[in-house]
Scaffold this active site. Structure first.
Site, PDB file in Angstrom:
ATOM      1  CB  ILE A  25      -0.972  -0.019   1.209  1.00 49.22           C
ATOM      2  CG1 ILE A  25      -1.983  -1.159   1.027  1.00 49.22           C
ATOM      3  CG2 ILE A  25      -1.703   1.324   1.344  1.00 49.22           C
ATOM      4  CD1 ILE A  25      -2.853  -1.437   2.233  1.00 49.22           C
ATOM      5  CG  ASN A  28      -0.854   1.313  -5.431  1.00 50.19           C
ATOM      6  OD1 ASN A  28      -0.602   1.309  -6.628  1.00 50.19           O
ATOM      7  ND2 ASN A  28      -2.052   1.589  -4.953  1.00 50.19           N
TER       8      ASN A  28
ATOM      9  N   GLY B 103      -8.886   7.819  -1.128  1.00 52.41           N
ATOM     10  CA  GLY B 103      -8.706   6.362  -1.188  1.00 52.41           C
ATOM     11  C   GLY B 103      -7.253   6.004  -1.108  1.00 52.41           C
ATOM     12  CB  CYS B 104      -5.443   3.841   1.157  1.00 51.24           C
ATOM     13  SG  CYS B 104      -5.506   5.044   2.492  1.00 51.24           S
ATOM     14  CB  ILE B 105      -5.913   0.461  -2.484  1.00 53.11           C
ATOM     15  CG1 ILE B 105      -5.195   0.139  -1.177  1.00 53.11           C
ATOM     16  CG2 ILE B 105      -5.557  -0.592  -3.531  1.00 53.11           C
ATOM     17  CD1 ILE B 105      -5.799  -0.977  -0.409  1.00 53.11           C
TER      18      ILE B 105
END
Lengths: 155, 105
Positions: A25, A28, B103-105
């Protein structure tokens, strides 16, 4: 703020579900901000890019107080698999990709994936044991050269 | 918050350069907004992503993350980073006149 001149190098040293996801995470997210990001898989973290193992990463149920269950229960046969399955279902509901899919995506973002030379030697592996997205097997010295002038995150 | 003049119109931007009010955005601002992000040539794929960002924002209240873009915009993650090297969701949101996607992803 323009983060495109910033760089982060993330070391993945653990082979558990909860050990691998945060690093993915972070990598990304760094690329999403335009930062340069590299992942360095070492020790059991290498399982995340191991052809035969990366689809079978399990959550650690022994010695994990965050699960709030009795230690003896965490060690019973099958508990780790059941808890992993439960967590994967929750992640799927939130559209969090599986580890193989996530790693493929991170590679597509342009992040670099590298395996630790010492670990590959220790476990008797070759590049063929690792997924194709791994760009190289590098030494700790190579890693520091790659990481210079950026941030290093150890997970 | 700052006021900027884009394509002859005054718009309000937040400290990170995102539109305060997506309704102030018009398509003729895109070349100038893109140039501000070092994108000097816009092809069909850029436009596809920019229009998709707005469509998603007005449908869901937030623009898509890179993963969501890769899955639903018709442009792959690899291509997205070629089109918007400094972060596809973030940069496309700035050019599309919408807030930074959450949002994190």
């Amino acid at each position: 703020m323009d983060l495109s001149t910033h760089k982060v190098s993330i070391i993945v040293s653990q082979g558990s579900l909860e050990g691998i996801y945060p690093a993915l995470i972070m990598a990304n997210g760094a690329r999403a901000e335009g930062m340069e990001a590299n992942l360095f898989f070492t020790f059991f973290g290498l399982d995340a890019v191991h052809r035969q193992r990366h689809e079978h990463i399990k959550m650690s149920t022994v010695g994990n107080p965050g699960l709030h269950m009795a230690t003896w229960a965490g060690g019973l046969p099958g508990v780790s698999s059941v808890m992993t399955h439960y967590m994967e279902r929750k992640m799927e509901a939130l559209d969090i990709p599986s580890i193989p899919e996530f790693i493929e995506m991170i590679s597509d973002t342009g992040a670099g994936l590298y395996a630790c030379q010492a670990t590959v030697d220790l476990f008797g592996l070759t590049k063929d044991d690792l997924i194709e997205q791994v760009e190289g097997i590098i030494t700790v010295g190579d890693f520091y050269e790659m990481a210079v002038d950026g941030h290093i995150i150890y997970t | 918050m700052t006021t900027a003049t884009i394509a002859g119109s005054q718009v309000e931007l937040n400290d990170e350069g995102f539109f305060e009010d997506p309704e102030q955005w018009t398509e003729d601002m895109v070349p100038e907004l893109a140039a501000n992000e070092d994108i000097h040539e816009l092809d069909d794929k850029h436009w596809q992503v920019i229009r998709f960002m707005r469509q998603e924002y007005f449908a869901n209240g937030t623009g898509p993350t890179v993963r969501a873009l890769g899955k639903t915009s018709g442009v792959s993650v690899k291509e997205l980073y070629q089109l918007f090297p400094k972060g596809p969701a973030k940069i496309a949101a700035r050019i599309a006149g919408i807030p930074k996607p959450k949002g994190c992803i």
